[in-house]
Design an enzyme around this catalytic site. Sequence first.
Site, PDB file in Angstrom:
ATOM      1  N   LYS A   1       2.236  -2.182 -12.684  1.00 43.75           N
ATOM      2  CA  LYS A   1       3.150  -1.226 -12.068  1.00 43.75           C
ATOM      3  C   LYS A   1       3.510  -0.142 -13.078  1.00 43.75           C
ATOM      4  CE  LYS A   1       3.936  -3.316  -8.011  1.00 43.75           C
ATOM      5  NZ  LYS A   1       3.793  -2.674  -6.694  1.00 43.75           N
TER       6      LYS A   1
ATOM      7  N   ASP B   1      -0.678   0.622 -10.040  1.00 40.77           N
ATOM      8  CA  ASP B   1       0.125   0.948  -8.863  1.00 40.77           C
ATOM      9  C   ASP B   1       1.325   1.772  -9.323  1.00 40.77           C
ATOM     10  OD1 ASP B   1       1.461   1.129  -6.506  1.00 40.77           O
ATOM     11  OD2 ASP B   1       1.635  -1.022  -6.148  1.00 40.77           O
TER      12      ASP B   1
ATOM     13  N   GLU C   1      -3.400   2.813  -7.106  1.00 47.33           N
ATOM     14  CA  GLU C   1      -2.784   2.610  -5.793  1.00 47.33           C
ATOM     15  C   GLU C   1      -1.579   3.532  -5.627  1.00 47.33           C
ATOM     16  OE1 GLU C   1      -0.692  -1.064  -3.340  1.00 47.33           O
ATOM     17  OE2 GLU C   1      -2.118  -1.520  -4.950  1.00 47.33           O
TER      18      GLU C   1
ATOM     19  N   ASP D   1      -1.122   2.885   0.056  1.00 47.31           N
ATOM     20  CA  ASP D   1      -0.216   1.779   0.376  1.00 47.31           C
ATOM     21  C   ASP D   1       0.915   2.311   1.249  1.00 47.31           C
ATOM     22  OD1 ASP D   1       1.526  -0.338   0.556  1.00 47.31           O
ATOM     23  OD2 ASP D   1       1.701  -0.694  -1.574  1.00 47.31           O
TER      24      ASP D   1
ATOM     25  N   LYS E   1      -0.566  -4.133   4.626  1.00 48.62           N
ATOM     26  CA  LYS E   1       0.428  -5.180   4.392  1.00 48.62           C
ATOM     27  C   LYS E   1       0.937  -5.691   5.727  1.00 48.62           C
ATOM     28  CE  LYS E   1       1.680  -3.947  -0.286  1.00 48.62           C
ATOM     29  NZ  LYS E   1       2.707  -3.414  -1.221  1.00 48.62           N
TER      30      LYS E   1
END
Length: 337
Positions: free
Chosen positions: A154, A178, A204, A229, A251
């Site tokens: 992250k 991400d 991402e 995402d 998701k």
Amino acid sequence: MKLVIRTYNLQLKHPFTISRGTRTEIPSIIIELQENGISGFGEATANPYYNTFVEQFEKELIAKRKIIEITSEKTPEEFWDYLFPYFNNNMFLLCALDEAYTDLFTHKKNMKLYEYWNLEPKKNIQSNFTIGIDTVENMIGKMKEMPWPIYKIKLGTKDDLKIVAELRKHSNAIFRIDANCGWSPTETINNSVELKKLGVEFIEQPLPANDWKGAKEVFNHSYLPIIADESCIIESDVEKCYNHFHGVNVKLMKCGGLTPAKRMITKAKSLGLKTMVGCMTESSVGISAIAHLTPLLDYVDMDGALLLKTDIASGVKLKNGNIVFSELNGTGASLKN
């Protein structure tokens, strides 16, 4: 069919930070659908970014209990279509209901979910393990605590490239990045040059979800594949992502469950997009459901239960990134208590 509602506060092993903030616990609701001594389980977790809360879930379930508790031989697909008009303003809750019904339905057929879908588990797909934003020392410590073949890192700080360069000194694993909407188009393109040199597989969601002009610019000039995402939430978003992203991360909670997720994956593949399913830090109830989609995927992020101090459920497990399916039918999930 009987509805049973349980709520939990899932405690995280470590504070988990992304570009939007830090969390130490994840409120979760577990839905159990019972029929003739057989149970199916589904899960939804609270997420402030999507304005979802467990108290809201529970109140809505109680209000709509009679709608849910029909005795039916509907297929999961038919049941989702039946529920959609009643829950189309709450995809997280629709997801939990869809997972629970799909689990119950396939249990009743004495089948694992992937068997119902006529799929065979892939042997060459591994889940990443996520490293949240922290001090470099703590991020390195988390990698040493959990040796893994693929890490999702992250980012969204002023020192992102320095962080990845330092982490690379301590691991030969595949890195995925991400940024959770934390970068600009120019920043993303420039970062992609350096991140490619550091062995990063893809980036991402670097830009805010609604920056389609920026996404197109990044798509055309990035040195690494870009996976959507936050820009890919429901079924109609997949086509929007075409020629703006190289792939999509579906998701279950965002799109309303396994049933629409499977359709989204099929649509993405037809457009030549890479396919991924991600988790939202849930127990093994939600994670077990994800696993059955992996035969259709290029990438998977299903490490959520590993981030918890204590998992409230058992089911599909990860061993060094590899997926180990439960012996149980359905999704393979069961509650520990």
